[in-house]
Design an enzyme around this catalytic site. Structure first.
Site, PDB file in Angstrom:
ATOM      1  CB  SER A  55      -0.941   0.018   1.202  1.00 41.72           C
ATOM      2  OG  SER A  55      -0.216   0.106   2.411  1.00 41.72           O
ATOM      3  CG  HIS A  95      -1.461   3.831   5.035  1.00 41.42           C
ATOM      4  ND1 HIS A  95      -2.782   3.477   5.042  1.00 41.42           N
ATOM      5  CD2 HIS A  95      -0.842   2.864   4.311  1.00 41.42           C
ATOM      6  CE1 HIS A  95      -2.953   2.359   4.363  1.00 41.42           C
ATOM      7  NE2 HIS A  95      -1.779   1.968   3.909  1.00 41.42           N
ATOM      8  CG  ASP A 126      -5.563   4.809   5.535  1.00 38.37           C
ATOM      9  OD1 ASP A 126      -5.715   4.402   4.382  1.00 38.37           O
ATOM     10  OD2 ASP A 126      -4.447   4.964   6.065  1.00 38.37           O
TER      11      ASP A 126
END
Length: 182
Positions: A55, A95, A126
Site C-alpha cells: 500500500s 501510511h 483510511d
C-alpha cells in the site's frame, strides 16, 4: 543426521548443560532488554516494523524494515509517514498523513491533533480502516518513520508465512546453544 551432536550432548554432563541453558537464557534476556530500551529511547511500543503490504509503494515495498520514533512533543505534518494501530487491530499500518486537524478531545480541554492517512498506492483515504473513528489521535500512533532498510524484513515475513521454518530455525539455534563448548 544429528547422531554426533546427540553423542556430544550426552558426554557434556548436567552442570555443563545447565550452564549452556543459562547462557542461552542470558542471550534471550539481553535481546528483550535491548528491544525495551529501544522502545524507551524512541518513545514507541514498536521501534522497528516490517512493511507487510504494497500500500505504500513506491515509497516502501513489502519486506522493508522501518525505524520509528514517536517524540511526545513533536507534531505530525501532512506528508509524514506514520505507523498506527487502531483499537481491535493487531497489525500496525504504515501510511502517509493526508490531513491534520486540531480540535478538542471528548471530555478534555487540551488541544488534540487529529490525523487522516492514506497509503500512497491506495485510491482512497483510511477512514474505513479506523473502525468507527473519524480521525486518528496521538494515542493511535506507533511512530513516525525515520529510516528504512530495504528487503531485510523478508526474513520475518517468511517465518510468519511458514511457521515450520520458524520452529526449525529456533530449534536449531537452541540445539547449537546447548551443544556449543564455549
Amino acid at each position: 543426521m544429528f547422531t554426533e551432536e546427540l553423542k556430544a550432548f550426552r558426554r557434556l554432563g548436567f552442570r555443563h548443560v545447565l550452564l549452556q541453558a543459562l547462557n542461552f537464557a542470558s542471550v534471550i534476556a539481553s535481546g528483550l532488554m535491548i528491544w525495551k530500551g529501544l522502545g524507551l529511547i524512541t518513545n514507541s511500543e514498536s521501534p522497528i516494523v516490517v512493511v507487510l503490504s504494497g500500500s505504500m509503494e513506491p515509497a516502501f515495498y513489502r519486506g522493508d524494515l522501518l525505524f520509528l520514533t514517536n517524540p511526545a512533543a513533536e507534531r505530525y505534518h501532512n506528508g509524514d509517514i506514520t505507523v498506527y494501530k487502531v483499537p481491535g487491530a493487531d497489525i500496525p499500518i504504515v501510511h502517509r498523513v493526508l490531513e491534520t486537524h486540531d480540535g478538542k478531545s471528548r471530555g478534555s480541554s487540551p488541544v488534540v491533533q487529529r490525523l487522516l492517512t492514506k497509503g500512497d498506492n491506495n485510491e482512497v483515504n483510511d477512514i474505513e480502516l479506523y473502525r468507527g473513528l473519524d480521525y486518528l489521535e496521538r494515542k493511535h500512533i506507533v511512530g513516525k518513520v525515520r529510516g528504512f532498510l530495504p528487503y531485510i524484513g523478508y526474513v520475518t515475513i517468511a517465518m510468519n508465512d511458514f511457521p515450520q521454518l520458524k520452529y526449525a530455525l529456533l530449534g536449531g539455534l537452541g540445539l547449537l546453544a546447548l551443544v556449543q563448548r564455549e
